[in-house]
Write an enzyme that holds these catalytic residues in place. Structure first.
Site, PDB file in Angstrom:
ATOM      1  N   ASP A  30       0.847  -1.192   0.000  1.00 20.97           N
ATOM      2  CA  ASP A  30       0.000   0.000   0.000  1.00 20.97           C
ATOM      3  C   ASP A  30       0.887   1.249   0.000  1.00 20.97           C
ATOM      4  OD1 ASP A  30      -3.220   0.530   0.947  1.00 20.97           O
ATOM      5  OD2 ASP A  30      -1.813   2.212   1.130  1.00 20.97           O
ATOM      6  N   ILE A  31       0.499   2.252  -0.761  1.00 22.28           N
ATOM      7  CA  ILE A  31       1.284   3.482  -0.899  1.00 22.28           C
ATOM      8  C   ILE A  31       1.254   4.324   0.392  1.00 22.28           C
ATOM      9  CG2 ILE A  31      -0.520   5.055  -1.768  1.00 22.28           C
ATOM     10  CD1 ILE A  31       1.490   5.840  -4.001  1.00 22.28           C
ATOM     11  N   ASN A  87     -12.812  -3.169   2.810  1.00 20.62           N
ATOM     12  CA  ASN A  87     -13.729  -2.043   2.880  1.00 20.62           C
ATOM     13  C   ASN A  87     -14.690  -2.117   1.697  1.00 20.62           C
ATOM     14  OD1 ASN A  87     -12.392  -1.009   5.161  1.00 20.62           O
ATOM     15  ND2 ASN A  87     -10.916   0.074   3.884  1.00 20.62           N
ATOM     16  N   GLN A  94     -14.563   2.437   1.522  1.00 22.43           N
ATOM     17  CA  GLN A  94     -13.877   2.089   0.270  1.00 22.43           C
ATOM     18  C   GLN A  94     -13.612   3.352  -0.541  1.00 22.43           C
ATOM     19  OE1 GLN A  94     -15.998  -0.743  -2.183  1.00 22.43           O
ATOM     20  NE2 GLN A  94     -14.213  -1.109  -3.501  1.00 22.43           N
ATOM     21  N   HIS A 100     -10.376  -5.172  -3.300  1.00 22.54           N
ATOM     22  CA  HIS A 100      -9.041  -5.436  -2.752  1.00 22.54           C
ATOM     23  C   HIS A 100      -9.131  -5.862  -1.302  1.00 22.54           C
ATOM     24  CE1 HIS A 100     -10.038  -1.152  -2.371  1.00 22.54           C
ATOM     25  NE2 HIS A 100      -9.382  -1.171  -1.212  1.00 22.54           N
TER      26      HIS A 100
HETATM   27  P1  AMP Z   1      -9.798   1.481   0.389  1.00 22.90           P
HETATM   28  O1  AMP Z   1      -9.935   2.765   1.160  1.00 22.90           O
HETATM   29  O2  AMP Z   1     -10.182   0.260   1.169  1.00 22.90           O
HETATM   30  O3  AMP Z   1     -10.503   1.570  -0.947  1.00 22.90           O
HETATM   31  O4  AMP Z   1      -8.261   1.294   0.134  1.00 22.90           O
HETATM   32  C1  AMP Z   1      -7.562   1.855  -0.949  1.00 22.90           C
HETATM   33  C2  AMP Z   1      -6.112   1.746  -0.607  1.00 22.90           C
HETATM   34  O5  AMP Z   1      -5.379   1.945  -1.786  1.00 22.90           O
HETATM   35  C3  AMP Z   1      -5.623   2.770   0.415  1.00 22.90           C
HETATM   36  O6  AMP Z   1      -5.056   2.092   1.539  1.00 22.90           O
HETATM   37  C4  AMP Z   1      -4.577   3.566  -0.365  1.00 22.90           C
HETATM   38  O7  AMP Z   1      -3.474   3.959   0.423  1.00 22.90           O
HETATM   39  C5  AMP Z   1      -4.172   2.573  -1.445  1.00 22.90           C
HETATM   40  N1  AMP Z   1      -3.631   3.149  -2.656  1.00 22.90           N
HETATM   41  C6  AMP Z   1      -4.131   4.190  -3.369  1.00 22.90           C
HETATM   42  N2  AMP Z   1      -3.360   4.439  -4.445  1.00 22.90           N
HETATM   43  C7  AMP Z   1      -2.361   3.527  -4.422  1.00 22.90           C
HETATM   44  C8  AMP Z   1      -1.241   3.263  -5.270  1.00 22.90           C
HETATM   45  N3  AMP Z   1      -1.001   3.981  -6.388  1.00 22.90           N
HETATM   46  N4  AMP Z   1      -0.400   2.246  -4.935  1.00 22.90           N
HETATM   47  C9  AMP Z   1      -0.617   1.534  -3.819  1.00 22.90           C
HETATM   48  N5  AMP Z   1      -1.672   1.714  -2.984  1.00 22.90           N
HETATM   49  C10 AMP Z   1      -2.524   2.706  -3.280  1.00 22.90           C
END
Ligand code: AMP
Ligand code: ZN
Length: 114
Positions: A30-31, A87, A94, A100
């Site tokens: 995760d970023i 989520n 989400q 995911h």
């Molecule tokens: P959610 O809030 O459950 O939809 O989670 C989305 C997740 O994606 C969050 O934890 C973000 O930090 C992660 N995320 C968003 N953009 C990226 C990216 N480019 N690379 C890796 N993780 C990401």
């Protein structure tokens, strides 16, 4: 799906730290990590959320869970434990609408979640 961030990561059009990949899924860090270990496991096929699933998706979802176990072992979490989070929708928090699983570990988790 052309404008989906996680489809682009799965297709390597956007870079990510990929920690596992096979024909059906990709796992990447995760970023914005919320724990020392925070990986996301996604199907390569675009699926919006758990809310859209049907019985036909059961095999793929089961596979994603086993990949979480593989990545957890790879990240050294097999003995200490970890948390899987999915989520779903706006109340579920989400923000990326490509299904995911969050794999979180490396610290004790609290309950209830926020
Ligand atoms: P959610 O809030 O459950 O939809 O989670 C989305 C997740 O994606 C969050 O934890 C973000 O930090 C992660 N995320 C968003 N953009 C990226 C990216 N480019 N690379 C890796 N993780 C990401
Ligand atoms: Zn997608």
């Amino acid at each position: 799906m052309s404008d989906c961030l996680f489809c682009k990561i799965a297709e390597k059009k956007i870079s990510a730290k990929i920690v596992y990949e096979d024909d059906r899924c990709v796992a990447f860090d995760d970023i914005n990590p919320q724990a020392p270990v925070h990986a996301l496991v996604i199907p390569k096929k675009h699926m919006v959320s758990v809310a859209e699933l049907s019985e036909a998706d059961a095999g793929l979802l089961g596979h994603l869970m086993t990949v979480c176990a593989t990545v957890a072992r790879q990240k050294g979490l097999a003995d200490s434990g970890h948390r899987l989070v999915v989520n779903t929708g706006s109340d579920g928090g989400q923000t990326v609408f490509h299904l995911h699983l969050h794999l979180l570990g490396g610290r004790p988790m609290e309950w209830p979640p926020g």
